[in-house]
Design a protein around this motif. Structure first.
Motif, short mmCIF file in Angstrom:
data_model
loop_
_atom_site.label_atom_id
_atom_site.label_comp_id
_atom_site.label_asym_id
_atom_site.label_seq_id
_atom_site.Cartn_x
_atom_site.Cartn_y
_atom_site.Cartn_z
N TYR A 16 0.83 -1.20 0.00
CA TYR A 16 0.00 0.00 0.00
C TYR A 16 0.87 1.26 0.00
O TYR A 16 0.62 2.20 -0.76
CB TYR A 16 -0.94 -0.01 1.20
N LEU A 17 1.92 1.28 0.86
CA LEU A 17 2.82 2.44 0.93
C LEU A 17 3.51 2.67 -0.42
O LEU A 17 3.60 3.81 -0.89
CB LEU A 17 3.85 2.23 2.04
N SER A 18 3.97 1.62 -1.05
CA SER A 18 4.65 1.75 -2.33
C SER A 18 3.70 2.29 -3.41
O SER A 18 4.05 3.20 -4.17
CB SER A 18 5.23 0.40 -2.75
N LEU A 19 2.49 1.75 -3.46
CA LEU A 19 1.51 2.22 -4.45
C LEU A 19 1.07 3.66 -4.17
O LEU A 19 0.92 4.46 -5.09
CB LEU A 19 0.29 1.29 -4.47
N PHE A 20 0.87 3.98 -2.89
CA PHE A 20 0.51 5.35 -2.51
C PHE A 20 1.60 6.32 -2.96
O PHE A 20 1.32 7.36 -3.54
CB PHE A 20 0.30 5.44 -0.99
N GLY A 21 2.85 5.95 -2.71
CA GLY A 21 3.96 6.79 -3.14
C GLY A 21 4.01 6.95 -4.65
O GLY A 21 4.14 8.06 -5.17
N PHE A 22 3.88 5.84 -5.36
CA PHE A 22 3.98 5.88 -6.82
C PHE A 22 2.89 6.74 -7.44
O PHE A 22 3.16 7.57 -8.31
CB PHE A 22 3.93 4.46 -7.39
N PHE A 23 1.64 6.56 -6.99
CA PHE A 23 0.51 7.25 -7.62
C PHE A 23 0.19 8.61 -7.01
O PHE A 23 -0.32 9.48 -7.71
CB PHE A 23 -0.74 6.36 -7.60
N LYS A 24 0.44 8.81 -5.73
CA LYS A 24 0.00 10.04 -5.07
C LYS A 24 1.15 10.99 -4.72
O LYS A 24 1.00 12.19 -4.85
CB LYS A 24 -0.76 9.71 -3.77
N VAL A 25 2.27 10.46 -4.22
CA VAL A 25 3.40 11.30 -3.79
C VAL A 25 4.69 10.65 -4.30
O VAL A 25 5.36 9.91 -3.57
CB VAL A 25 3.43 11.46 -2.25
N PRO A 26 5.06 10.92 -5.55
CA PRO A 26 6.21 10.24 -6.14
C PRO A 26 7.52 10.39 -5.37
O PRO A 26 8.37 9.50 -5.42
CB PRO A 26 6.32 10.86 -7.53
N LEU A 27 7.70 11.48 -4.64
CA LEU A 27 8.93 11.64 -3.88
C LEU A 27 9.05 10.55 -2.80
O LEU A 27 10.15 10.05 -2.53
CB LEU A 27 8.99 13.03 -3.24
N ILE A 28 7.92 10.17 -2.22
CA ILE A 28 7.94 9.05 -1.26
C ILE A 28 8.42 7.80 -1.98
O ILE A 28 9.30 7.09 -1.49
CB ILE A 28 6.55 8.84 -0.62
N TRP A 29 7.87 7.53 -3.14
CA TRP A 29 8.24 6.33 -3.89
C TRP A 29 9.73 6.34 -4.23
O TRP A 29 10.40 5.31 -4.13
CB TRP A 29 7.39 6.23 -5.15
N LEU A 30 10.27 7.50 -4.60
CA LEU A 30 11.68 7.58 -4.96
C LEU A 30 12.61 7.27 -3.77
O LEU A 30 13.70 6.74 -3.96
CB LEU A 30 12.02 8.98 -5.50
N CYS A 31 12.17 7.59 -2.57
CA CYS A 31 12.99 7.35 -1.37
C CYS A 31 12.93 5.89 -0.91
O CYS A 31 13.74 5.46 -0.09
CB CYS A 31 12.56 8.27 -0.23
#
Length: 156
Positions: free
Chosen positions: A9-24
């Motif tokens: 869920y965290l990975s998908l949330f980052g990818f779709f909603k807050v890409p900077l989270i996903w990048l980290c």
């Protein structure tokens, strides 16, 4: 939510909603009613020119630690909650030169906030505390501490 599903869920949330989270690439290490621990690896993308974790990455870790705990608790209640951070205060104590663990122990405080907004319908603002450590190099010595003003309101 079990840890495996929570990390997806965290990975998908980052990818779709807050890409900077996903990048980290944060990963949940511990998630329960009292606390959350989030790990962000020290990599080329997350470090600065001094080979320590970039302060922007540290802010992402604090955001994820405080925010995910509140999102998970709201989901457990089956309520739609508007969640945001309205203020931030940080103290950078040492240079984190390894993977960083962000710990938020404010589960009971967040429970009270959610109960209050559900009961009253009002926006509730309280400070949550996140401590960043590098256990592999410095044990439990804090690298940074964050105080984030969490704002929650039930959506009706």
């Amino acid at each position: 939510m079990d840890l495996f599903k929570a990390n997806i869920y965290l990975s998908l949330f980052g990818f779709f909603k807050v890409p900077l989270i996903w990048l980290c690439r944060p990963r949940l290490v511990t998630l329960n009613d009292e606390m959350v621990e989030v790990k962000i690896p020290l990599r080329r993308r997350t470090k600065n020119h001094l080979n320590s974790m970039y302060f922007g990455t540290l802010a992402v870790g604090a955001d994820v630690a405080g925010g995910f705990l509140a999102m998970d608790k709201a989901k457990q209640r089956g309520e739609k909650i508007s969640l945001a951070f309205k203020g931030v205060s940080a103290e950078f104590l040492r240079r984190p030169e390894a993977d960083v663990i962000f710990t938020c122990l404010d589960g009971p405080l967040i429970d009270n906030m959610l109960d209050e907004t559900i009961a009253t319908g009002e926006r509730i603002n309280k400070d949550v505390t996140i401590v960043a450590t590098c256990p592999s190099t410095d044990g439990d010595t804090p690298m940074a501490t964050f105080s984030l003003t969490l704002s929650v309101k039930v959506k009706r």
